[in-house]
Design a protein around this motif. Structure first.
Motif, PDB file in Angstrom:
ATOM      1  N   LYS A 185       0.741  -0.850  -0.441  1.00  0.00           N
ATOM      2  CA  LYS A 185      -0.144  -0.164  -0.054  1.00  0.00           C
ATOM      3  C   LYS A 185       1.115   1.265   0.107  1.00  0.00           C
ATOM      4  CE  LYS A 185      -3.794  -2.385   0.366  1.00  0.00           C
ATOM      5  NZ  LYS A 185      -5.174  -2.474  -0.382  1.00  0.00           N
TER       6      LYS A 185
ATOM      7  N   GLU B 113      -0.532   4.321  -1.070  1.00  0.00           N
ATOM      8  CA  GLU B 113      -1.624   5.167  -0.237  1.00  0.00           C
ATOM      9  C   GLU B 113      -0.771   5.807   1.216  1.00  0.00           C
ATOM     10  OE1 GLU B 113      -5.474   2.876   1.065  1.00  0.00           O
ATOM     11  OE2 GLU B 113      -5.527   1.310  -0.916  1.00  0.00           O
TER      12      GLU B 113
ATOM     13  N   PRO C  85      -8.183   6.045   2.584  1.00  0.00           N
ATOM     14  CA  PRO C  85      -7.134   4.776   2.148  1.00  0.00           C
ATOM     15  C   PRO C  85      -7.790   3.622   2.271  1.00  0.00           C
ATOM     16  CG  PRO C  85      -6.854   5.310   4.815  1.00  0.00           C
ATOM     17  CD  PRO C  85      -7.825   6.903   3.885  1.00  0.00           C
ATOM     18  N   SER C  86      -7.625   2.614   1.769  1.00  0.00           N
ATOM     19  CA  SER C  86      -8.654   1.439   1.927  1.00  0.00           C
ATOM     20  C   SER C  86      -8.502   0.527   2.773  1.00  0.00           C
ATOM     21  CB  SER C  86      -7.878   0.203   0.538  1.00  0.00           C
ATOM     22  OG  SER C  86      -6.073  -0.432   0.902  1.00  0.00           O
TER      23      SER C  86
ATOM     24  N   ALA D 168      -0.119  -1.035   5.225  1.00  0.00           N
ATOM     25  CA  ALA D 168      -0.036  -1.322   4.226  1.00  0.00           C
ATOM     26  C   ALA D 168       1.036  -2.068   3.588  1.00  0.00           C
ATOM     27  CB  ALA D 168       1.477   0.090   3.917  1.00  0.00           C
TER      28      ALA D 168
ATOM     29  N   GLY E  97       0.590  -5.696   3.121  1.00  0.00           N
ATOM     30  CA  GLY E  97      -0.789  -6.403   1.909  1.00  0.00           C
ATOM     31  C   GLY E  97      -0.820  -7.472   2.402  1.00  0.00           C
TER      32      GLY E  97
END
Length: 762
Positions: free
Chosen positions: A379, A382, A634-635, A639, A641
């Motif tokens: 991420k 992001e 942000p998702s 960060a 993953g």
């Protein structure tokens, strides 16, 4: 240092500051080891000076008002490394097969010295043999002309000048592809993608003078003491005038703790030092996103409370309303984020984030400085967008002393993109190039680093031309990449020294030695200068004066020109020989292609402090689809993953202060107290106890990517270190073997080397 020395590791805590006598002793050790000549000392006096040469290591700016010695420990090592009197001659290659040399360490390979002659690989003897330049260029041209242009990759290291980079990119496009991966693909492509989407420019908005106007600096994932030590002078000056510096980093890095200025006689004689960080928060690897959300959550909560109490706002609502879009959605996500999740993902206590938020809330001008600790995550984009979110919330872009400050690694990696080294059509004025040079430019996106690795492994890449660098050592998936490299029809390496990539030949392989930037480059019209762009978008002239390592070396522009003449049809609009004879003609061509950036290029080349190429976002002109700066929700809060599972750790790959990128200057990581080895596994004491491990125990790491492939690094020495639980630290590039090629940042494809899922094995 010999191979035997590296077999006698000593690991003990280092208590001194960054800089100081430790830097002096380090230089006193490396200069005689490189067997330097007196002119090396002369060149150190010219390093980063207005009429001198730009450092060949990091991209920190060359100031107009310079210090008497405008170089750091790392920069001096890079200069000594380039100007060494040690040589790797044809006789050396006659004595050693590539099979033998593959048993040498990275340090030993480069330490043997500068390459002196063009070389061709001979499969029968498994050795490099000297050849003429004519033979090399004709052989390379014959293979390249036989291949589909789409199957050829033109890689470039961040050291290449603007002149060489412009020629190289033009050659590739005229050949028929945009397969132009470079160092940026491995480090700050997340910045280029994230900033471009958020504020319309792919680079930071600050300049060196902004350090004089800020009243707070937030640091994320950047080890200034090893990666950009000259910045410590600016940070020291900030601290002397009361600027608060808040650092978020998994490891305590000495350069962000304490610094003794080697150029300050009082500090050196009294052993005085300056405390750099006013707050230091050891965030978990991949937890910066959560930490920034925590700061943002405090800002929103305090702003909500101020509104209800009819008090002055915490956020800059005038700026948000006039210049941004997407804030209501972000604010809703911030309000709904739970403190429990923020603390868990960041590894930080709520009160620590409150301390950081209070400084940010009361500061009028804030810079956020960051490095690959943000960009090299799944991420990563992001992460960069969240940096922008924080800055936009209080109007900290487009005013003095404020803005995003990505710290680029290699000395011209940012500049290469400025003059066309990119796989993306939208970043290049292709129509202008077509009109300027009378050819049809490719429009299809080219291969980036990750896609080039895929192509080497699956066989779709047939030839690889490298303008510098050590690609095989820098990229992930080390095992399959090395195994597949020998299937290439052609491998061309333009280099100054031998490195590991050169030991894996293709079916045809050429090693082309070039001049270094510090060496005098004499062409038909006399001595030449080149140009470089620094981290702050300033362009600098660079003039080498040292004696070349060999009379058989060619400059990078000369090599590119000869390759172009071999693989391209004659074109009356491109006279490669004229360009090589006089580099000012290349700069004229660059100015014609990019007039808004390079107006009066030759006249401004040696402007003290460089000339700024401009930045629309710093003027609050947003070149985004909405014509406004864009907030992003942000998702998630991690960060990395990947999920945390029992026995799975987050590996952070690290650089020592005795290396620059893949170049290893020695086996002494002074700041971390490691000497004589690079096979170290830094580990939290509680994690060691839980895993039943003891100090000094040898273990292996295995990739835990879940793809069924075995990736393993043997022989790591367990070392108790101050690092967050669940996180491990180990050196790059040795641990690249553990990184899957598909473990990369979304959108930008930067290898996610700062949070790699691994398990400890025996």
């Amino acid at each position: 240092m010999s191979k035997q020395d590296s077999d006698k590791p000593v690991i003990a805590p280092f208590t001194g500051p960054a800089g100081g006598w430790g830097s002096v002793r380090s230089l006193a050790e490396i200069l005689p080891r490189e067997k330097i000549k007196p002119e090396t000392l002369r060149e150190l006096g010219r390093q980063n000076k207005p009429d001198g040469f730009m450092c060949v290591s990091c991209a920190w700016p060359k100031p107009a008002d310079h210090h008497p010695f405008e170089f750091c420990e790392e920069g001096a090592k890079a200069t000594a490394w380039e100007l060494t009197t040690l040589r790797s001659t044809p006789d050396f290659f006659a004595e050693h097969s590539l099979s033998d040399l593959r048993r040498w360490s990275d340090y030993e390979l480069e330490q043997h010295g500068r390459l002196t002659h063009p070389l061709r690989y001979d499969e029968a003897s498994d050795r490099y043999q000297a050849c003429s330049w004519e033979e090399a260029f004709e052989g390379i041209g014959a293979v390249l002309r036989s291949l589909d242009p789409k199957s050829v990759v033109f890689y470039s290291s961040g050291r290449a000048s603007l002149e060489a980079s412009y020629m190289y990119a033009l050659m590739a496009r005229m050949f028929g592809n945009q397969n132009l991966p470079d160092s940026s693909n491995m480090c700050h492509e997340s910045t280029s993608v994230g900033l471009k989407a958020a504020i319309g420019v792919p680079v930071g908005t600050t300049r060196l003078e902004d350090f004089q106007h800020c009243d707070a600096i937030l640091f994320f994932g950047q080890n200034v003491g090893s990666n950009a030590p000259r910045m410590l002078h600016d940070l020291r000056a900030c601290r002397k005038r009361g600027v608060e510096i808040i650092t978020f980093n998994p490891l305590k890095e000495r350069g962000l703790e304490r610094f003794t200025d080697p150029q300050n006689p009082i500090e050196m004689t009294t052993l005085g030092e300056t405390a750099i960080s006013t707050q230091y928060h050891q965030v978990k690897a991949g937890g910066d996103l959560a930490a920034m959300m925590g700061i943002a959550k405090y800002l929103v909560e305090w702003d909500d409370a101020a509104r209800d109490a009819r008090e002055p706002p915490v956020l800059d609502h005038d700026f948000i309303g006039q210049h941004t879009t997407g804030f209501p959605e972000l604010a809703a996500a911030i309000r709904s984020a739970s403190w429990e999740d923020i603390e868990h993902q960041s590894g930080l206590a709520k009160r620590d984030l409150e301390d950081a938020a209070r400084v940010y809330a009361r500061s009028k001008a804030v810079m956020i400085v960051y490095g690959m600790g943000l960009t090299q995550h799944v991420k990563g984009v992001e992460n960069v967008r969240m940096v922008v979110n924080l800055l936009l919330m209080r109007g900290n872009i487009g005013k003095a002393g404020a803005g995003p400050t990505p710290v680029r690694g290699h000395s011209n990696v940012q500049g290469q993109r400025t003059v066309g080294i990119t796989e993306k059509t939208e970043l290049v004025p292709v129509e202008k190039l077509e009109a300027q040079y009378g050819f049809t430019a490719p429009r299809a996106k080219g291969l980036d680093t990750v896609e080039s690795c895929r192509g080497v492994i699956d066989g779709s890449v047939k030839a690889f031309v490298a303008l510098g660098g050590n690609f095989l050592r820098a990229v992930p998936e080390t095992g399959p990449m090395e195994a597949s490299w020998t299937n290439l029809d052609l491998s061309v390496q333009i280099a100054t020294k031998l490195n590991r990539n050169h030991l894996f030949p293709g079916k045809a392989t050429y090693l082309l030695p070039c001049l270094g930037r510090i060496e005098e480059d004499v062409q038909a019209t006399g001595p030449q200068a080149v140009s470089v762009e620094d981290s702050t978008s300033c362009i600098h002239g660079s003039r080498g004066k040292a004696t070349p390592a060999s009379p058989h070396l060619l400059s990078e522009p000369a090599i590119v020109a000869e390759l172009a003449k071999q693989i391209l049809p004659l074109n009356p609009k491109v006279d490669w020989d004229v360009w090589v004879a006089d580099y000012s003609r290349i700069r004229d061509a660059i100015e014609q292609t990019y007039p808004e950036v390079f107006q009066d290029f030759n006249e401004r080349l040696f402007t003290p402090g460089g000339f700024w190429k401009g930045n629309k976002a710093s003027e609050r002109i947003w070149q985004t689809p909405t014509k406004k700066a864009e907030f992003l929700v942000p998702s998630g809060l991690s960060a990395t993953g990947f999920a945390d599972l029992p026995g799975r750790y987050r590996l952070v790959t690290l650089r020592s202060n005795d290396q620059f990128n893949t170049t290893i200057y020695g086996y002494h990581d002074r700041f971390r107290g490691v000497k004589g080895t690079r096979d170290v596994l830094f580990m939290n004491a509680e994690d060691m106890a839980q895993a039943g491990l003891s100090e000094g125990q040898h273990v292996a790491l295995e990739s835990d990517a879940g793809d069924g492939r075995v990736r393993r690094k043997e022989g790591l020495i367990v070392t108790c270190y101050d690092i967050p639980r669940g996180c491990l630290g180990a050196y790059y590039p040795e641990c690249n073997v553990l990184i899957p090629v598909e473990h990369h940042a979304e959108q930008s494809h930067v290898p996610a080397a700062k949070s790699v899922p691994v398990r400890i094995a025996f």
